[in-house]
Write a protein that holds these residues in place. Structure first.
Motif, PDB file in Angstrom:
ATOM      1  N   PHE A  24      38.381  40.980  54.097  1.00  0.00           N
ATOM      2  CA  PHE A  24      38.992  40.383  52.916  1.00  0.00           C
ATOM      3  C   PHE A  24      38.051  39.369  52.259  1.00  0.00           C
ATOM      4  N   ASP A  25      37.103  38.850  53.024  1.00  0.00           N
ATOM      5  CA  ASP A  25      36.110  37.954  52.430  1.00  0.00           C
ATOM      6  C   ASP A  25      35.196  38.700  51.464  1.00  0.00           C
ATOM      7  N   ARG A  26      34.865  39.946  51.788  1.00  0.00           N
ATOM      8  CA  ARG A  26      33.891  40.692  50.978  1.00  0.00           C
ATOM      9  C   ARG A  26      34.531  41.673  50.010  1.00  0.00           C
ATOM     10  N   THR A  27      35.866  41.851  50.075  1.00  0.00           N
ATOM     11  CA  THR A  27      36.540  42.816  49.213  1.00  0.00           C
ATOM     12  C   THR A  27      37.451  42.083  48.229  1.00  0.00           C
ATOM     13  N   PRO A  28      37.291  42.301  46.937  1.00  0.00           N
ATOM     14  CA  PRO A  28      38.165  41.652  45.955  1.00  0.00           C
ATOM     15  C   PRO A  28      39.625  42.021  46.183  1.00  0.00           C
ATOM     16  N   VAL A  29      40.514  41.051  45.958  1.00  0.00           N
ATOM     17  CA  VAL A  29      41.943  41.296  46.157  1.00  0.00           C
ATOM     18  C   VAL A  29      42.438  42.397  45.228  1.00  0.00           C
ATOM     19  N   GLY A  30      41.938  42.398  43.985  1.00  0.00           N
ATOM     20  CA  GLY A  30      42.365  43.421  43.035  1.00  0.00           C
ATOM     21  C   GLY A  30      42.021  44.819  43.501  1.00  0.00           C
TER      22      GLY A  30
ATOM     23  N   ARG B 159      43.863  50.058  45.730  1.00  0.00           N
ATOM     24  CA  ARG B 159      43.872  51.096  46.763  1.00  0.00           C
ATOM     25  C   ARG B 159      45.254  51.229  47.395  1.00  0.00           C
ATOM     26  N   SER B 160      45.990  50.125  47.483  1.00  0.00           N
ATOM     27  CA  SER B 160      47.302  50.141  48.136  1.00  0.00           C
ATOM     28  C   SER B 160      48.406  50.640  47.221  1.00  0.00           C
ATOM     29  N   THR B 161      48.171  50.657  45.919  1.00  0.00           N
ATOM     30  CA  THR B 161      49.222  51.050  44.977  1.00  0.00           C
ATOM     31  C   THR B 161      48.812  52.277  44.172  1.00  0.00           C
ATOM     32  N   ASN B 162      47.851  52.107  43.260  1.00  0.00           N
ATOM     33  CA  ASN B 162      47.478  53.214  42.362  1.00  0.00           C
ATOM     34  C   ASN B 162      46.960  54.424  43.123  1.00  0.00           C
ATOM     35  N   ASP B 163      46.074  54.181  44.097  1.00  0.00           N
ATOM     36  CA  ASP B 163      45.482  55.314  44.813  1.00  0.00           C
ATOM     37  C   ASP B 163      46.497  56.007  45.710  1.00  0.00           C
TER      38      ASP B 163
ATOM     39  N   GLN C 248      43.012  39.912  38.542  1.00  0.00           N
ATOM     40  CA  GLN C 248      43.494  39.066  39.633  1.00  0.00           C
ATOM     41  C   GLN C 248      42.692  37.782  39.715  1.00  0.00           C
ATOM     42  N   GLU C 249      41.370  37.901  39.622  1.00  0.00           N
ATOM     43  CA  GLU C 249      40.528  36.713  39.680  1.00  0.00           C
ATOM     44  C   GLU C 249      40.771  35.807  38.479  1.00  0.00           C
ATOM     45  N   THR C 250      40.981  36.395  37.303  1.00  0.00           N
ATOM     46  CA  THR C 250      41.195  35.601  36.097  1.00  0.00           C
ATOM     47  C   THR C 250      42.486  34.816  36.158  1.00  0.00           C
ATOM     48  N   TRP C 251      43.577  35.493  36.523  1.00  0.00           N
ATOM     49  CA  TRP C 251      44.862  34.789  36.535  1.00  0.00           C
ATOM     50  C   TRP C 251      44.969  33.822  37.714  1.00  0.00           C
ATOM     51  N   SER C 252      44.286  34.114  38.818  1.00  0.00           N
ATOM     52  CA  SER C 252      44.289  33.161  39.934  1.00  0.00           C
ATOM     53  C   SER C 252      43.570  31.873  39.554  1.00  0.00           C
TER      54      SER C 252
END
Length: 612
Positions: free
Chosen positions: A114-120, A125-129, A206-210
């Motif tokens: 999770f440190d190296r993978t963007p939350v978005g 991957r968990s929803t759209n894919d 995600q990064e923008t709104w966070s």
């Protein structure tokens, strides 16, 4: 899990769902066959209408055949609807299992992922894919198989009417499939780019709104909007590329269909062939209709190809997640233990908060670290051979400049990361090897970044553990100095906090985080910058709460300043990932060195440093 087993795990999950839906799949198969047979009936009825009824002008027979034509068409559509409904049921079951599979696997991954993978990207991957994979079994594969049955049925009927004309019609089939393969390959490449672009957009949003507050304060909205436009352009380019091939495919097939019908009618209408083959006008009309029925499923296959390509792109991205190795918490682990100094740590965590003055349990929380080495990037160590021992009940402060390794050391003690090398044990147990329930009983963590969750004050302390009683919660709130202001909230401890805890101040949020860490009465308490960002009054309350814990808990405190640390038992100074000083505050102050320098700098108004 082996890295190469991700795809097999994915398909094993799908197969297990399909195996449990055998009756539904059998019904879908029967419906597909019946629908194909019913679709072949209208062309055969048309042949009878032309040859028998129109030629002889028999209105009664014409009406009967017309009603049969209508009945066959309606029955075929009803079967198609039923098949679509059952397909959706099976698809939703697959979707549920895949979502659980991805969610459960993500829970097992190390924090480093999770440190190296963007939350978005993780969210995509968990929803759209996953949703794309669901479409593979709802409108993709099932539709493709049904259309293949339709093609096969049309070809059989054509051969029954006239093998010669069937061969003429089939001359175009190689061209059709070559075109389909060409478009399929390019559509898949385009859809892969689309999936990647969607993930980039989700990550950016995600990064923008966070970080909306920071962006607004620094007036960088235009810059972030520009980056979003860049991602949107990438998406449009990928989507346009896929759309071009998708748009051309039906047109190419339509041209081939018209050319095939023309060729069939031109060959079939020749008198010599009609006499030798016994062909009638009705046969030619039925054949023309069958050619249309042959190309209709091929045209639909073009759309199903796109769905399948989207799904396969999603499968690839899900498989990439499943390839990630789950964190192995058993390697190099200390022997399992059910008790530590008389405390049960093997069972599930349960709230047994005891005020320190009334506690009669044996103190525990001994920390032993030898030659510890760790880093976040290969070959770049943050901690380099750290060794220290903290006895039960000791109050230890870890101080150092930014990048010294203070927070990293706390992360290792908390069992968030696995050390590269060395030994780290709490009462003889390696924290990385403990289950969440065991760690919850053994240590409490108060991170520097306060995290409030949507819900009540009670939920933010218990995180949904209903075994904690109201009395235990009230005692721990009193111990951390938060009972007063919590009782003044509209609904008390059951007051619902706003998103991110906006209804309470930063200092009050830190008090709730401290209560969250103490509610299970762990013998070891880890605090990372507990007074960061709070005013002097709140800082005093927090330190009073920590002093009130007495000598029954081992405290490890990371601080960016030395004020408030005069009553700790020891101060450990970290520099460049190594322990450079270790001792009582008054001894270090008189000895000189790092502690003395930090003290002088703080007296002059400079801060030692933040987290690392």
């Amino acid at each position: 899990m082996k890295p190469t087993s991700s795809g097999s795990l994915l398909w094993q999950t799908v197969r297990s769902v399909l195996k449990g839906a055998v009756p539904l799949l059998a019904c879908m198969g029967v419906m597909a066959v019946c629908a194909v047979l019913l679709e072949l009936w209208p062309p055969l009825l048309l042949r009878r209408i032309v040859d028998d009824q129109l030629k002889q002008f028999n209105p009664v027979g014409l009406w009967q055949l017309a009603w049969l034509y209508l009945l066959a068409t309606v029955a075929a559509r009803v079967l198609a609807f039923s098949q679509s409904y059952l397909t959706a049921v099976v698809g939703q079951r697959i979707l549920l299992r895949l979502r659980l599979l991805v969610a459960e696997h993500l829970e097992k991954l190390p924090v480093a992922y999770f440190d190296r993978t963007p939350v978005g990207d993780i969210m995509s991957r968990s929803t759209n894919d996953v949703e794309a994979v669901n479409s593979l079994f709802t409108t993709g594969v099932v539709g493709a198989i049904t259309d293949l049955f339709r093609i096969l049925g049309a070809l059989i009927a054509m051969f029954v009417i006239s093998p010669v004309l069937a061969v003429v019609a089939m001359v175009s089939m190689p061209v059709v499939f070559i075109a389909a393969e060409y478009f399929r390959r390019n559509i898949r490449l385009g859809q892969r780019g689309v999936r990647k672009a969607v993930a980039d957009i989700n990550s950016h949003l995600q990064e923008t709104w966070s970080g909306a507050r920071v962006i607004h304060v620094y007036g960088r909205s235009g810059r972030f909007l520009g980056r979003l436009l860049d991602h949107q352009r990438n998406y449009h380019r990928a989507a346009d590329k896929a759309a071009v091939y998708f748009a051309f495919f039906p047109g190419v097939l339509e041209i081939l269909r018209v050319m095939t019908i023309g060729a069939v009618l031109w060959v079939g209408a020749r008198p010599a062939l009609m006499v030798s083959q016994g062909l009638t006008v009705g046969d030619l009309a039925a054949f023309a209709l069958l050619v249309g029925r042959l190309f209709a499923p091929i045209q639909e296959l073009s759309q199903e190809y796109q769905v399948i390509q989207q799904a396969l792109a999603g499968v690839e991205r899900i498989a990439e997640v499943l390839k990630e190795e789950p964190e192995d918490r058993t390697a190099n682990a200390a022997p399992a233990a059910s008790t530590v100094d008389g405390r049960d740590v093997a069972g599930p965590a349960s709230g047994h908060w005891q005020t320190c003055s009334g506690s009669d349990r044996t103190s525990s929380g001994r920390l032993f670290v030898t030659d510890l080495e760790f880093g976040y990037r290969p070959g770049v160590p943050v901690l380099k051979g750290v060794s220290l021992t903290i006895e039960p009940g000791e109050r230890v402060a870890i101080v150092g400049r930014t990048g010294a390794g203070k927070t990293s050391l706390l992360h290792l003690i908390a069992g968030i990361y696995r050390p590269w090398r060395g030994l780290l044990e709490i009462d003889g147990l390696a924290p990385i090897s403990l289950s969440p329930a065991q760690r919850r009983r053994l240590l409490g963590v108060v991170p520097q970044n306060v995290q409030m969750f949507p819900g009540t004050v009670r939920y933010n302390i218990t995180l949904g553990d209903e075994t904690l009683s109201l009395g235990e919660l009230e005692q721990v709130l009193e111990a951390v100095g938060a009972a007063g202001w919590v009782s003044r909230l509209p609904e008390g401890i059951d007051t619902v906090l706003g998103p991110g805890g906006t209804d309470v101040s930063y200092g009050e949020s830190q008090m709730l985080c401290l209560a969250r860490a103490l509610v299970y009465d762990p013998p070891l308490l880890l605090l990372d910058e507990p007074t960061s960002g709070v005013d002097a009054a709140t800082e005093t309350l927090l330190y009073q709460a920590l002093r009130g814990l007495g000598g029954h808990k081992t405290l490890v405190l990371v601080s960016h300043r030395l004020s408030g640390l005069d009553d700790v038992d020891r101060v450990i100074i970290l520099a460049n990932g190594r322990v450079v000083q270790d001792g009582r505050p008054e001894v270090l102050a008189a000895r000189g060195g790092w502690y003395h320098v930090f003290k002088e700098l703080e007296t002059l108004g400079w801060k030692v440093g933040g987290n690392s």
